[in-house]
Scaffold this motif. Structure first.
Motif, PDB file in Angstrom:
ATOM      1  N   ARG B  96       0.677  -1.417   0.030  1.00 27.93           N
ATOM      2  CA  ARG B  96      -0.002   0.010   0.071  1.00 27.93           C
ATOM      3  C   ARG B  96       0.705   1.454  -0.021  1.00 27.93           C
ATOM      4  NH1 ARG B  96      -5.500  -1.228   1.110  1.00 27.93           N
ATOM      5  NH2 ARG B  96      -6.059   0.949   0.740  1.00 27.93           N
ATOM      6  N   ALA B  98       3.001   4.193  -2.703  1.00 31.60           N
ATOM      7  CA  ALA B  98       2.639   5.156  -3.483  1.00 31.60           C
ATOM      8  C   ALA B  98       3.369   4.849  -4.875  1.00 31.60           C
ATOM      9  CB  ALA B  98       2.880   6.505  -3.126  1.00 31.60           C
ATOM     10  N   PRO B  99       2.928   4.237  -5.952  1.00 28.16           N
ATOM     11  CA  PRO B  99       1.581   3.605  -6.031  1.00 28.16           C
ATOM     12  C   PRO B  99       1.352   2.662  -5.222  1.00 28.16           C
ATOM     13  CG  PRO B  99       2.729   3.207  -7.928  1.00 28.16           C
ATOM     14  CD  PRO B  99       3.607   3.894  -6.903  1.00 28.16           C
ATOM     15  N   PRO B 100       0.198   1.999  -5.079  1.00 25.71           N
ATOM     16  CA  PRO B 100      -0.252   0.974  -4.019  1.00 25.71           C
ATOM     17  C   PRO B 100      -0.177  -0.407  -4.907  1.00 25.71           C
ATOM     18  CG  PRO B 100      -2.340   2.000  -4.435  1.00 25.71           C
ATOM     19  CD  PRO B 100      -1.101   2.778  -5.059  1.00 25.71           C
ATOM     20  N   GLU B 101       0.960  -0.795  -5.948  1.00 25.13           N
ATOM     21  CA  GLU B 101       1.195  -1.707  -6.423  1.00 25.13           C
ATOM     22  C   GLU B 101       0.823  -3.028  -5.570  1.00 25.13           C
ATOM     23  OE1 GLU B 101       4.565  -1.729  -8.306  1.00 25.13           O
ATOM     24  OE2 GLU B 101       4.758  -3.585  -9.120  1.00 25.13           O
ATOM     25  N   ALA B 102      -0.092  -4.073  -6.316  1.00 20.28           N
ATOM     26  CA  ALA B 102      -0.103  -5.269  -5.856  1.00 20.28           C
ATOM     27  C   ALA B 102       0.404  -6.589  -6.628  1.00 20.28           C
ATOM     28  CB  ALA B 102      -1.631  -5.523  -5.801  1.00 20.28           C
TER      29      ALA B 102
END
Lengths: 107, 113
Positions: B96, B98-102
């Motif tokens: 989570r 910045a960005p909240p890449e998964a």
């Protein structure tokens, strides 16, 4: 209530042309929007994101545009390649995803 | 590749039986998620976790429960499997940031007969 929507289930383009994938959202409080790409039998992979304070983010052949007044974002792929054929999902930073758009790039 | 493993990768089970899917990560990410992917619906969030023993419901949580007793493991349980739960299930992890890449696992194909 789906807060991120992709209304086009499929898109077909010729190799070398531009692909434009669209996404609409309802919640103005999102800080980030993300695009993921998914090939068959694999998990989605992160492609590109955009902050809500920007209106454009570019990474190589991929550009994402954000129109906050219309609550709309789009992913542009130029030039499109056959290897780009996949399902593309947009997502907001609450980890909710759209239904996806299947892109087919024809040689 | 992010260290995230789902097991089993394929499972066939009978209606009414309990089923547990496992997601294991080696990245020490705080957030973990379970999704199901169905034609026409895309990826729908089932449950998520924001820390050990901290979980919350997603969009389609009915019939599912989760547990997270360790940072690295997030279990999804179908309490009594139904045919409508036949799907491909994906686990994801995120810091989570910045960005909240998964990062996603390879998926588990579950068939309930």
């Amino acid at each position: 209530d789906q807060q991120v929507k992709q209304n086009s289930p499929s898109l077909s383009v010729q190799e070398g042309r531009i692909s434009i994938l669209n996404c609409d959202y309802t919640n103005s409080m999102f800080d980030y929007f993300l695009w993921y790409k998914k090939y068959p039998a694999e998990g989605p992979t992160f492609l590109i994101s955009i902050s809500s304070i920007k209106d454009k983010n570019e990474d190589g052949r991929f550009t994402v545009f954000l129109n906050k007044s219309a609550k709309h974002l789009s992913l542009h792929i130029v030039p499109s390649q056959p290897g780009d054929s996949a399902v593309y999902f947009c997502a907001a930073d609450d980890m909710r995803f759209g239904a996806g758009t299947r892109l087919t790039v024809k040689p | 590749d992010a260290g995230i493993t789902q097991s089993p990768r394929h499972k066939v089970t009978e209606t009414g039986t309990p089923v547990t899917l496992r997601c294991h990560q080696t990245e020490n990410h705080r957030y973990m998620y379970w999704y199901r992917q169905d034609p026409g619906h895309g990826l729908r969030l089932i449950h998520y976790s924001y820390g050990v023993k901290d979980t919350d419901k997603g969009e389609v949580s009915d019939g599912y429960s989760v547990s997270r007793s360790k940072t690295e493991d997030f279990l999804l349980t179908l309490e009594s499997a139904t045919s409508s739960q036949t799907s491909v299930y994906f686990c994801a992890i995120s810091r989570r940031g910045a960005p909240p890449e998964a990062f996603f696992g390879q998926g588990t194909r579950l068939t309930v007969v």
